[in-house]
Scaffold this motif. Sequence first.
Motif, PDB file in Angstrom:
ATOM      1  N   GLY A 295     -23.408 -20.449  17.080  1.00 44.31           N
ATOM      2  CA  GLY A 295     -24.506 -19.647  17.623  1.00 44.31           C
ATOM      3  C   GLY A 295     -24.220 -19.199  19.039  1.00 44.31           C
ATOM      4  N   SER A 296     -25.082 -19.584  19.974  1.00 40.81           N
ATOM      5  CA  SER A 296     -24.916 -19.217  21.379  1.00 40.81           C
ATOM      6  C   SER A 296     -23.780 -19.974  22.047  1.00 40.81           C
ATOM      7  CB  SER A 296     -26.213 -19.498  22.149  1.00 40.81           C
ATOM      8  OG  SER A 296     -26.477 -20.893  22.182  1.00 40.81           O
TER       9      SER A 296
ATOM     10  N   GLU B  94     -36.173 -14.883  15.569  1.00 38.82           N
ATOM     11  CA  GLU B  94     -34.910 -15.615  15.494  1.00 38.82           C
ATOM     12  C   GLU B  94     -34.199 -15.275  14.178  1.00 38.82           C
ATOM     13  OE1 GLU B  94     -34.463 -19.444  17.271  1.00 38.82           O
ATOM     14  OE2 GLU B  94     -36.627 -19.610  17.633  1.00 38.82           O
ATOM     15  N   PRO B  95     -32.857 -15.308  14.178  1.00 45.64           N
ATOM     16  CA  PRO B  95     -32.096 -14.876  12.995  1.00 45.64           C
ATOM     17  C   PRO B  95     -32.323 -15.786  11.793  1.00 45.64           C
ATOM     18  CG  PRO B  95     -30.648 -15.884  14.618  1.00 45.64           C
ATOM     19  CD  PRO B  95     -31.974 -15.726  15.283  1.00 45.64           C
ATOM     20  N   ASN B  96     -32.892 -15.236  10.733  1.00 44.16           N
ATOM     21  CA  ASN B  96     -33.227 -16.045   9.564  1.00 44.16           C
ATOM     22  C   ASN B  96     -32.004 -16.675   8.913  1.00 44.16           C
ATOM     23  OD1 ASN B  96     -36.283 -14.752   8.004  1.00 44.16           O
ATOM     24  ND2 ASN B  96     -35.819 -15.207  10.142  1.00 44.16           N
ATOM     25  N   THR B  97     -30.853 -16.000   8.988  1.00 47.28           N
ATOM     26  CA  THR B  97     -29.646 -16.563   8.377  1.00 47.28           C
ATOM     27  C   THR B  97     -29.206 -17.841   9.071  1.00 47.28           C
ATOM     28  OG1 THR B  97     -28.307 -15.109   9.773  1.00 47.28           O
ATOM     29  CG2 THR B  97     -28.780 -14.357   7.520  1.00 47.28           C
TER      30      THR B  97
ATOM     31  N   HIS C   3     -26.975 -17.329  27.863  1.00 47.88           N
ATOM     32  CA  HIS C   3     -27.485 -16.053  27.375  1.00 47.88           C
ATOM     33  C   HIS C   3     -27.802 -16.198  25.890  1.00 47.88           C
ATOM     34  CE1 HIS C   3     -28.093 -11.876  26.555  1.00 47.88           C
ATOM     35  NE2 HIS C   3     -27.076 -11.843  25.701  1.00 47.88           N
ATOM     36  N   VAL C   4     -28.952 -15.674  25.467  1.00 51.76           N
ATOM     37  CA  VAL C   4     -29.329 -15.652  24.054  1.00 51.76           C
ATOM     38  C   VAL C   4     -29.901 -14.278  23.725  1.00 51.76           C
ATOM     39  CG1 VAL C   4     -29.783 -18.135  23.817  1.00 51.76           C
ATOM     40  CG2 VAL C   4     -31.613 -16.621  24.578  1.00 51.76           C
ATOM     41  N   ASP C   5     -29.743 -13.887  22.476  1.00 51.74           N
ATOM     42  CA  ASP C   5     -30.394 -12.670  21.992  1.00 51.74           C
ATOM     43  C   ASP C   5     -30.737 -12.865  20.528  1.00 51.74           C
ATOM     44  OD1 ASP C   5     -28.078 -12.174  20.478  1.00 51.74           O
ATOM     45  OD2 ASP C   5     -27.272 -10.716  21.909  1.00 51.74           O
ATOM     46  N   GLY C   6     -31.152 -11.799  19.856  1.00 52.25           N
ATOM     47  CA  GLY C   6     -31.617 -11.906  18.480  1.00 52.25           C
ATOM     48  C   GLY C   6     -30.562 -12.330  17.476  1.00 52.25           C
TER      49      GLY C   6
ATOM     50  N   GLN D  46     -37.488 -16.779  25.838  1.00 51.50           N
ATOM     51  CA  GLN D  46     -36.038 -16.828  26.060  1.00 51.50           C
ATOM     52  C   GLN D  46     -35.389 -15.493  25.704  1.00 51.50           C
ATOM     53  OE1 GLN D  46     -37.838 -19.053  24.393  1.00 51.50           O
ATOM     54  NE2 GLN D  46     -37.352 -21.124  25.104  1.00 51.50           N
ATOM     55  N   TYR D  47     -35.918 -14.815  24.685  1.00 49.69           N
ATOM     56  CA  TYR D  47     -35.383 -13.497  24.327  1.00 49.69           C
ATOM     57  C   TYR D  47     -35.849 -12.429  25.309  1.00 49.69           C
ATOM     58  CZ  TYR D  47     -33.878 -15.325  19.769  1.00 49.69           C
ATOM     59  OH  TYR D  47     -33.264 -16.032  18.752  1.00 49.69           O
TER      60      TYR D  47
END
Length: 293
Positions: free
Chosen positions: A126-127, A210-213, A90-93, A76-77
């Motif tokens: 998030g997204s 993926e963002p750990n937070t 749309h998704v990103d890091g 997906q990224y």
Amino acid sequence: MNETVTVGQAIEFIRNSLSDIYPRGEIDGFVKIIFRQLLNYESVDILLRKDNILPEFIPDKIAKVVKDLQKRRPIQYIFGTAYFHGHNFHVDGSTLIPRPETEELVDMIINENPDSDLSVLDCGTGSGCIAISLAIGLKFANVEAIDISEDALKVASCNAVALKAKVRFGKQDILDMPQVSEKYDIIVSNPPYIGECERSSMDSNVLDYEPNTALFVPDNDPLVFYRKIAEFGVTALKPGGRIYYEFNSRFPEEMRSMMTKLGYLDISVIRDMQGLYRFLVARKEYESEKESR
């Protein structure tokens, strides 16, 4: 890959290159996504065109995608898009990749709330996949969504524009929610819920990309986000308004107990399609119910 490559040869290249890293079913899923993204092929097109020669620039693009997949980068990224509830997001890091379980949560909310003009808040958007899907699926809903990440909010805002969904986005820390009185019919959240103790059992494609937070919470207070949102909901929900959560399947009874102590009623803990406790729904009491206690 050679310059002259058929669809079938490209599929074999993908499978052979990834067979030591991923299970066959997941690789077949990659094949479908790769051909949909690069050539707009659906599954039937792949079957019918196995002997077709690919356009000359496609084999190199496939090879680049495969190289990223060998590094366990989420597909997906790689393509910057994830399919969720009938739409491409749309998704990103800066954002988590939407999961199928979360689609179940969206379906639940839409099916249980047929009224129009409901006021909805998505906490930790998030997204924007939940908020936007609800804005599309509910009747004339007034949807707001918050996140602490400015980068995530930019992604969510772009998704709302692309999908023509009316959502108001704002930056807000869930752990420091403002005082609001009887504003929302629905509050929904899929906040960080994975304990640090679970980190060692997770796949590297999640941990590394993926963002750990947006994933992890302290082991000593794993329900912190749920508790803060529920405390906010005590005043922010209209009487009879409901909270919907996606949560860590390790804590169904702890979630139920927390909501009970905060005065919520009609608390339901619900299993997902895999049979795991994954969702909680609870209702804020009416004034008449307060008086009768």
